[in-house]
Motif scaffolding. Structure first.
Motif, PDB file in Angstrom:
ATOM      1  N   ALA A  85      61.357 -25.374 -39.478  1.00 17.79           N
ATOM      2  CA  ALA A  85      60.995 -25.983 -40.761  1.00 17.79           C
ATOM      3  C   ALA A  85      62.222 -26.326 -41.619  1.00 17.79           C
ATOM      4  CB  ALA A  85      60.059 -25.061 -41.536  1.00 17.79           C
ATOM      5  N   PHE A  86      63.299 -25.537 -41.464  1.00 19.67           N
ATOM      6  CA  PHE A  86      64.452 -25.675 -42.373  1.00 19.67           C
ATOM      7  C   PHE A  86      65.789 -25.846 -41.659  1.00 19.67           C
ATOM      8  CE2 PHE A  86      61.287 -22.945 -44.479  1.00 19.67           C
ATOM      9  CZ  PHE A  86      60.972 -23.773 -45.543  1.00 19.67           C
ATOM     10  N   LYS A  87      65.792 -26.394 -40.454  1.00 23.82           N
ATOM     11  CA  LYS A  87      67.030 -26.440 -39.676  1.00 23.82           C
ATOM     12  C   LYS A  87      68.173 -27.151 -40.390  1.00 23.82           C
ATOM     13  CE  LYS A  87      65.061 -29.954 -36.727  1.00 23.82           C
ATOM     14  NZ  LYS A  87      64.493 -30.092 -35.418  1.00 23.82           N
ATOM     15  N   ASN A  88      67.886 -28.081 -41.278  1.00 25.90           N
ATOM     16  CA  ASN A  88      68.954 -28.756 -42.008  1.00 25.90           C
ATOM     17  C   ASN A  88      69.477 -27.938 -43.190  1.00 25.90           C
ATOM     18  OD1 ASN A  88      66.522 -29.127 -43.393  1.00 25.90           O
ATOM     19  ND2 ASN A  88      67.210 -31.053 -44.307  1.00 25.90           N
ATOM     20  N   LYS A  89      68.845 -26.795 -43.481  1.00 24.44           N
ATOM     21  CA  LYS A  89      69.283 -25.943 -44.590  1.00 24.44           C
ATOM     22  C   LYS A  89      69.829 -24.594 -44.119  1.00 24.44           C
ATOM     23  CE  LYS A  89      66.261 -28.108 -47.922  1.00 24.44           C
ATOM     24  NZ  LYS A  89      65.456 -27.920 -49.116  1.00 24.44           N
TER      25      LYS A  89
END
Length: 109
Positions: free
Chosen positions: A93-97
């Motif tokens: 869900a948050f791989k870019n964060k």
């Protein structure tokens, strides 16, 4: 002995709080089990995600990993144990964060 203390902290956290990811509404929902109050955090309010994996594959410590969700405005971060939400789903869900991705035998909260 140290692993047992860490396990107890995870157990107590899971008694107090439960977290869910709502991918359709793009929110993390945190339920305080004592007051039955929900807190909803929109994905766009999440500043960073730290993942702390447990590398051990035995049953005694394989679940001693957690995710730390850092929220904007210096709000208290959300800690989600591996037993509550599998870290794979949080990563997805948050791989870019994701700012931290560590693996240890056991991770203290």
């Amino acid at each position: 002995m140290g692993t047992a203390i860490i396990r107890k902290k995870y157990y107590l956290r899971n008694l107090r709080e439960e977290a869910k990811i709502d991918p359709l509404e793009k929110q993390i929902i945190v339920l305080d089990k004592q007051s039955q109050k929900e807190r909803k955090i929109d994905f766009d309010k999440i500043k960073a995600v730290e993942l702390y994996y447990s590398w051990n594959s035995n049953a005694f410590s394989s679940d001693l990993g957690y995710s730390k969700i850092v929220i904007e405005d210096n709000a208290e971060p959300i800690l989600i144990t591996q037993n509550n939400i599998n870290q794979y789903y949080i990563y997805k869900a948050f791989k870019n964060k994701v700012t931290v991705n560590k693996s240890k035998f056991a991770n203290n909260l």
